[in-house]
Enzyme design. Structure first.
Site, PDB file in Angstrom:
ATOM      1  N   GLN A 210      -0.444  13.515   6.241  1.00  0.00           N
ATOM      2  CA  GLN A 210      -1.342  13.454   4.860  1.00  0.00           C
ATOM      3  C   GLN A 210      -2.572  14.515   5.048  1.00  0.00           C
ATOM      4  OE1 GLN A 210      -2.933   9.380   5.235  1.00  0.00           O
ATOM      5  NE2 GLN A 210      -0.940   8.649   4.233  1.00  0.00           N
TER       6      GLN A 210
ATOM      7  N   TYR B  33       4.901  10.361  15.502  1.00  0.00           N
ATOM      8  CA  TYR B  33       4.115  10.553  14.344  1.00  0.00           C
ATOM      9  C   TYR B  33       4.363  12.191  14.069  1.00  0.00           C
ATOM     10  CZ  TYR B  33       1.916   6.331  15.717  1.00  0.00           C
ATOM     11  OH  TYR B  33       1.564   4.838  16.043  1.00  0.00           O
TER      12      TYR B  33
ATOM     13  N   TRP C 212      -3.362  -2.482  15.678  1.00  0.00           N
ATOM     14  CA  TRP C 212      -3.327  -1.406  14.609  1.00  0.00           C
ATOM     15  C   TRP C 212      -3.446  -2.018  13.167  1.00  0.00           C
ATOM     16  CZ3 TRP C 212       0.965  -1.064  11.202  1.00  0.00           C
ATOM     17  CH2 TRP C 212       2.163  -1.799  11.455  1.00  0.00           C
ATOM     18  N   SER C 213      -3.796  -1.231  12.333  1.00  0.00           N
ATOM     19  CA  SER C 213      -4.035  -1.640  10.977  1.00  0.00           C
ATOM     20  C   SER C 213      -5.030  -2.842  10.960  1.00  0.00           C
ATOM     21  CB  SER C 213      -2.783  -1.814  10.270  1.00  0.00           C
ATOM     22  OG  SER C 213      -2.854  -1.934   8.964  1.00  0.00           O
ATOM     23  N   PRO C 214      -6.265  -2.931  11.333  1.00  0.00           N
ATOM     24  CA  PRO C 214      -7.117  -4.015  11.384  1.00  0.00           C
ATOM     25  C   PRO C 214      -7.758  -4.209   9.795  1.00  0.00           C
ATOM     26  CG  PRO C 214      -8.166  -2.036  12.499  1.00  0.00           C
ATOM     27  CD  PRO C 214      -6.582  -1.668  12.255  1.00  0.00           C
TER      28      PRO C 214
ATOM     29  N   ALA D  65      -5.644  -3.613   7.151  1.00  0.00           N
ATOM     30  CA  ALA D  65      -4.424  -3.800   6.464  1.00  0.00           C
ATOM     31  C   ALA D  65      -4.305  -2.550   5.756  1.00  0.00           C
ATOM     32  CB  ALA D  65      -4.554  -5.098   5.893  1.00  0.00           C
TER      33      ALA D  65
ATOM     34  N   LYS E 204     -10.786  -1.619  -1.940  1.00  0.00           N
ATOM     35  CA  LYS E 204     -10.683  -0.822  -2.984  1.00  0.00           C
ATOM     36  C   LYS E 204      -9.755  -0.846  -4.030  1.00  0.00           C
ATOM     37  CE  LYS E 204      -8.299   2.456   0.322  1.00  0.00           C
ATOM     38  NZ  LYS E 204      -8.355   3.788   0.763  1.00  0.00           N
TER      39      LYS E 204
ATOM     40  N   GLY F  50      -7.727   4.549  11.720  1.00  0.00           N
ATOM     41  CA  GLY F  50      -7.156   5.828  11.128  1.00  0.00           C
ATOM     42  C   GLY F  50      -8.162   6.239  10.065  1.00  0.00           C
TER      43      GLY F  50
ATOM     44  N   GLU G 101     -18.186   5.073   9.269  1.00  0.00           N
ATOM     45  CA  GLU G 101     -18.484   3.880   8.729  1.00  0.00           C
ATOM     46  C   GLU G 101     -17.634   2.834   9.707  1.00  0.00           C
ATOM     47  OE1 GLU G 101     -17.203   1.107   5.133  1.00  0.00           O
ATOM     48  OE2 GLU G 101     -16.777   3.066   4.799  1.00  0.00           O
TER      49      GLU G 101
END
Length: 334
Positions: A27, A54, A205-207, A209, A216, A285, A294
């Site tokens: 990305q 990855y 992973w993905s805390p 979501a 947002k 990530g 943050e």
């Protein structure tokens, strides 16, 4: 930054872990990836997670380059093996002895290190005897190429069986890496109790979501430009299951709780997963350094029982809790 022990071991990892799934080598450009890694280091993050699959090994290369020059002993570097890489031949996948022993050498070379702190089975392999897999991981540890072993998205029975074999071979299986967030709680009923029983911690992973819990994405509105929901390289497929108005409305209902605690919604989401005593660290990530800064501020935040109850009340029956959703691939991906 605070640190926690990983499993029933003496290894400490940072509560916030920097991960480069869907970002490095895919990305974002390398200069921005380096800036994100340096922001993580500046925030006190010492643990870094990646995988050979990855960006088809490129993510490992980028992370290795970004960490070059850092004191190796001050870092904890994790990677994973299972999915196809390279030309994706018939033995380029799974958890066979051949694939594990060949893959770790490639990962070490790309990460520019002589050992990993944690080497993880990225999924359970139903086509390779578990004894073969754990023996290969034990040999990797004895060769000094990895200090500890872990798994990812294994169910409760698989974790128990893996730990039993690891102990017989004199090595430590100390972690499981599942998806876990306020919205995805499928590990709570079975995986967490089994892990506590055998001395395994969760590295989740993905805390946030896939960004849904940052707030947002608003109900009835198109996803913002540049967001993961618009990324056709893989991010959009992962996030679409959460892009329902009832989910997005519930997330917006969390804003008063976050404001009362002087937290952003993303910080609240990360602090929430860290409130589970079986969670040792949360992987974040980022595509921009400021996102790292943050989210890292969630380290050390402790949510009271009253706050956790308020969160459950706001979310109601929106979270997915079915333990059957923890499912490894029925056959190898090739």
């Amino acid at each position: 930054m605070e640190h926690r022990y990983l499993g029933r071991s003496g290894l400490k990892i940072s509560e916030i872990i920097y991960g480069n799934w869907l970002t490095h080598g895919s990305q974002i450009e390398n200069d921005r990836a380096f800036a994100c890694v340096h922001a993580a280091l500046d925030a006190g993050i010492t643990s870094f997670d990646t995988a050979d699959v990855y960006a088809n090994t490129v993510a490992e290369e980028v992370l290795g380059e970004a960490l070059k020059g850092q004191r190796r002993e001050s870092l904890e570097i994790f990677t994973k093996v299972y999915f196809p890489t390279g030309p994706k031949g018939h033995n380029d996948t799974g958890l066979s002895r051949k694939h594990i022993l060949e893959s770790i050498d490639g990962s070490l070379r790309r990460l520019q290190t002589d050992h990993l702190d944690l080497y993880q089975a990225h999924r359970y392999d139903n086509e390779t005897p578990l004894e073969e897999t754990i023996q290969a991981f034990a040999d990797v540890v004895r060769q000094g190429k990895a200090l500890y072993i872990g798994v990812s998205e294994w169910n409760a029975d698989q974790i128990r069986a893996g730990q039993h074999l690891a102990r017989e071979l004199g090595v430590q299986l100390i972690s499981n890496q599942p998806q876990y967030s306020m919205l995805w709680r499928v590990i709570e009923e079975r995986v967490v109790p089994a892990s506590q029983e055998v001395g395994v911690s969760q590295i989740v992973w993905s805390p946030v979501a896939q960004g849904i819990l940052s707030g947002k994405y608003e109900p009835g509105a198109e996803p913002p430009e540049g967001s993961r929901a618009r990324d056709e390289k893989g991010g959009a497929d992962m996030i679409k299951r959460f892009l329902r108005d009832e989910v997005l409305e519930a997330v917006q209902g969390l804003r008063p709780i976050a404001q009362d605690l002087d937290l952003s919604l993303a910080q609240l989401a990360v602090a929430w997963v860290l409130a589970n005593p079986n969670v040792a660290g949360a992987i974040i990530g980022a595509s921009r350094p400021e996102q790292v800064t943050e989210n890292a501020r969630a380290a050390g935040v402790r949510l009271s029982a009253d706050v956790l109850a308020r969160i459950d009340e706001v979310l109601g029956d929106v979270p997915e809790t079915d333990p059957a959703r923890t499912v490894s691939p029925p056959t190898r991906v090739a």
